[in-house]
Design an enzyme around this catalytic site. Structure first.
Site, PDB file in Angstrom:
ATOM      1  N   GLU A   1       0.849  -1.205   0.000  1.00 52.40           N
ATOM      2  CA  GLU A   1       0.000   0.000   0.000  1.00 52.40           C
ATOM      3  C   GLU A   1       0.875   1.243   0.000  1.00 52.40           C
ATOM      4  O   GLU A   1       1.938   1.251   0.617  1.00 52.40           O
ATOM      5  CB  GLU A   1      -0.850   0.017   1.282  1.00 52.40           C
ATOM      6  CG  GLU A   1      -2.189  -0.674   1.151  1.00 52.40           C
ATOM      7  CD  GLU A   1      -3.231   0.164   0.436  1.00 52.40           C
ATOM      8  OE1 GLU A   1      -2.876   1.130  -0.255  1.00 52.40           O
ATOM      9  OE2 GLU A   1      -4.419  -0.162   0.559  1.00 52.40           O
ATOM     10  N   ASP A   2       0.404   2.284  -0.668  1.00 54.79           N
ATOM     11  CA  ASP A   2       1.126   3.563  -0.627  1.00 54.79           C
ATOM     12  C   ASP A   2       0.957   4.243   0.721  1.00 54.79           C
ATOM     13  O   ASP A   2       1.908   4.734   1.319  1.00 54.79           O
ATOM     14  CB  ASP A   2       0.639   4.483  -1.763  1.00 54.79           C
ATOM     15  CG  ASP A   2      -0.886   4.553  -1.859  1.00 54.79           C
ATOM     16  OD1 ASP A   2      -1.579   3.851  -1.099  1.00 54.79           O
ATOM     17  OD2 ASP A   2      -1.385   5.315  -2.704  1.00 54.79           O
TER      18      ASP A   2
ATOM     19  N   ASP B   1      -4.471   5.300   6.056  1.00 55.63           N
ATOM     20  CA  ASP B   1      -5.044   6.436   6.789  1.00 55.63           C
ATOM     21  C   ASP B   1      -5.998   5.871   7.844  1.00 55.63           C
ATOM     22  O   ASP B   1      -5.559   5.425   8.901  1.00 55.63           O
ATOM     23  CB  ASP B   1      -5.731   7.317   5.729  1.00 55.63           C
ATOM     24  CG  ASP B   1      -6.231   8.640   6.237  1.00 55.63           C
ATOM     25  OD1 ASP B   1      -7.088   8.641   7.118  1.00 55.63           O
ATOM     26  OD2 ASP B   1      -5.781   9.686   5.738  1.00 55.63           O
TER      27      ASP B   1
ATOM     28  N   PHE C   1      -2.528  15.869   4.624  1.00 60.22           N
ATOM     29  CA  PHE C   1      -2.678  15.376   3.262  1.00 60.22           C
ATOM     30  C   PHE C   1      -1.375  15.523   2.490  1.00 60.22           C
ATOM     31  O   PHE C   1      -0.810  16.612   2.397  1.00 60.22           O
ATOM     32  CB  PHE C   1      -3.809  16.126   2.549  1.00 60.22           C
ATOM     33  CG  PHE C   1      -4.163  15.516   1.232  1.00 60.22           C
ATOM     34  CD1 PHE C   1      -4.944  14.368   1.168  1.00 60.22           C
ATOM     35  CD2 PHE C   1      -3.697  16.072   0.052  1.00 60.22           C
ATOM     36  CE1 PHE C   1      -5.255  13.787  -0.057  1.00 60.22           C
ATOM     37  CE2 PHE C   1      -4.002  15.496  -1.181  1.00 60.22           C
ATOM     38  CZ  PHE C   1      -4.784  14.350  -1.225  1.00 60.22           C
TER      39      PHE C   1
ATOM     40  N   ARG D   1       1.160  12.567  -9.057  1.00 60.34           N
ATOM     41  CA  ARG D   1       1.681  11.202  -8.911  1.00 60.34           C
ATOM     42  C   ARG D   1       3.119  11.078  -9.393  1.00 60.34           C
ATOM     43  O   ARG D   1       3.864  10.214  -8.959  1.00 60.34           O
ATOM     44  CB  ARG D   1       0.827  10.204  -9.701  1.00 60.34           C
ATOM     45  CG  ARG D   1      -0.588  10.040  -9.184  1.00 60.34           C
ATOM     46  CD  ARG D   1      -1.207   8.772  -9.778  1.00 60.34           C
ATOM     47  NE  ARG D   1      -2.647   8.743  -9.644  1.00 60.34           N
ATOM     48  CZ  ARG D   1      -3.294   8.303  -8.564  1.00 60.34           C
ATOM     49  NH1 ARG D   1      -2.630   7.879  -7.528  1.00 60.34           N
ATOM     50  NH2 ARG D   1      -4.618   8.293  -8.529  1.00 60.34           N
TER      51      ARG D   1
HETATM   52  P1  5GP Z   1      -8.002   4.779   4.263  1.00 57.17           P
HETATM   53  O1  5GP Z   1      -9.043   3.867   3.716  1.00 57.17           O
HETATM   54  O2  5GP Z   1      -6.882   4.088   5.008  1.00 57.17           O
HETATM   55  O3  5GP Z   1      -8.599   5.902   5.096  1.00 57.17           O
HETATM   56  O4  5GP Z   1      -7.378   5.564   3.044  1.00 57.17           O
HETATM   57  C1  5GP Z   1      -6.623   4.938   2.111  1.00 57.17           C
HETATM   58  C2  5GP Z   1      -6.639   5.650   0.786  1.00 57.17           C
HETATM   59  O5  5GP Z   1      -6.986   7.034   0.888  1.00 57.17           O
HETATM   60  C3  5GP Z   1      -5.242   5.611   0.230  1.00 57.17           C
HETATM   61  O6  5GP Z   1      -5.011   4.448  -0.509  1.00 57.17           O
HETATM   62  C4  5GP Z   1      -5.206   6.874  -0.591  1.00 57.17           C
HETATM   63  O7  5GP Z   1      -5.732   6.619  -1.862  1.00 57.17           O
HETATM   64  C5  5GP Z   1      -6.123   7.838   0.138  1.00 57.17           C
HETATM   65  N1  5GP Z   1      -5.354   8.718   1.051  1.00 57.17           N
HETATM   66  C6  5GP Z   1      -5.344   8.701   2.398  1.00 57.17           C
HETATM   67  N2  5GP Z   1      -4.545   9.669   2.886  1.00 57.17           N
HETATM   68  C7  5GP Z   1      -4.022  10.306   1.809  1.00 57.17           C
HETATM   69  C8  5GP Z   1      -3.093  11.408   1.663  1.00 57.17           C
HETATM   70  O8  5GP Z   1      -2.573  12.016   2.615  1.00 57.17           O
HETATM   71  N3  5GP Z   1      -2.801  11.755   0.380  1.00 57.17           N
HETATM   72  C9  5GP Z   1      -3.337  11.162  -0.708  1.00 57.17           C
HETATM   73  N4  5GP Z   1      -2.958  11.599  -1.895  1.00 57.17           N
HETATM   74  N5  5GP Z   1      -4.207  10.126  -0.609  1.00 57.17           N
HETATM   75  C10 5GP Z   1      -4.543   9.709   0.652  1.00 57.17           C
END
Ligand code: 5GP
Length: 181
Positions: free
Chosen positions: A104-105, A108, A157, A170
């Site tokens: 995973e990148d 959150d 963010f 990206r």
């Molecule tokens: P989660 O489901 O863990 O809340 O969020 C995961 C997804 O939300 C990540 O795969 C990404 O696509 C997006 N995301 C969460 N935080 C960030 C952030 O700080 N920057 C960006 N560009 N995408 C985020």
């Protein structure tokens, strides 16, 4: 590194190329070490779109035999009253009995991850570990343990290195954070 403007927002440098590289080397060292004696080569599953750059750089530092595959999670409204249905697209091989390392990148809240893990576990895999380049501990509200974490960041963010703001950013080599004002 200079500030960047994407659409209507301004981002400033946050994590340099060398800091990212260092974190990736450390993740690769741990994975190489943990999977040396694997019965079958592990399968890296990279979650698109955000993880493409991280996956490419991490895989170059993996020295054990391994496979790599790319998936995308699609959500659509089901026809039943159950609401949203999640589907994993891109899994074109049999993962039964395999050791999986999910790439995973960023994690959150962990909601996306939880859905992905459920979908992968349905494939009767042997084991599953989670590897994320970035982790925001503050909004994370899940019990799921993260096995390999590159860099912990505050609840802000970020963009760059695969991560986008409304499809832009990206391609940036470094990671930038949104300015407060
Ligand atoms: P989660 O489901 O863990 O809340 O969020 C995961 C997804 O939300 C990540 O795969 C990404 O696509 C997006 N995301 C969460 N935080 C960030 C952030 O700080 N920057 C960006 N560009 N995408 C985020």
């Amino acid at each position: 590194m200079k500030k960047v403007i994407l659409h209507d927002k301004t981002f400033v440098p946050y994590l340099s190329e060398s800091k990212i590289k260092e974190a990736i080397q450390s993740l690769a060292n741990s994975i190489n070490n943990d999977y040396t004696h694997s019965e079958k080569p592990p399968v890296f599953i990279s979650v698109l779109n955000g993880s493409f750059m991280f996956t490419a750089d991490l895989l170059k530092e993996i020295t054990i035999p391994c496979e790599v595959s790319f998936v995308k999670m699609a959500s659509y409204q089901g026809t039943q009253s159950t609401g949203k249905v999640n589907e994993l697209i891109g899994v074109d091989e049999n993962l039964e009995g395999r050791d999986i390392i999910l790439l995973e990148d960023i994690v959150d809240t962990g909601n996306t991850l939880l859905k992905l893990v459920d979908l992968l576990k349905a494939q009767k895999i042997k084991s599953l570990k989670i590897c994320t380049l970035l982790f925001k501990p503050e909004p994370y509200h899940n019990q799921l343990p993260l096995d390999y974490i590159g860099i912990e960041i505050p609840n802000k963010f970020v963009v760059g290195y695969g991560l986008d703001y409304d499809n832009l950013g990206r391609n940036l080599k470094e990671i930038y954070v949104l300015t407060e004002n």
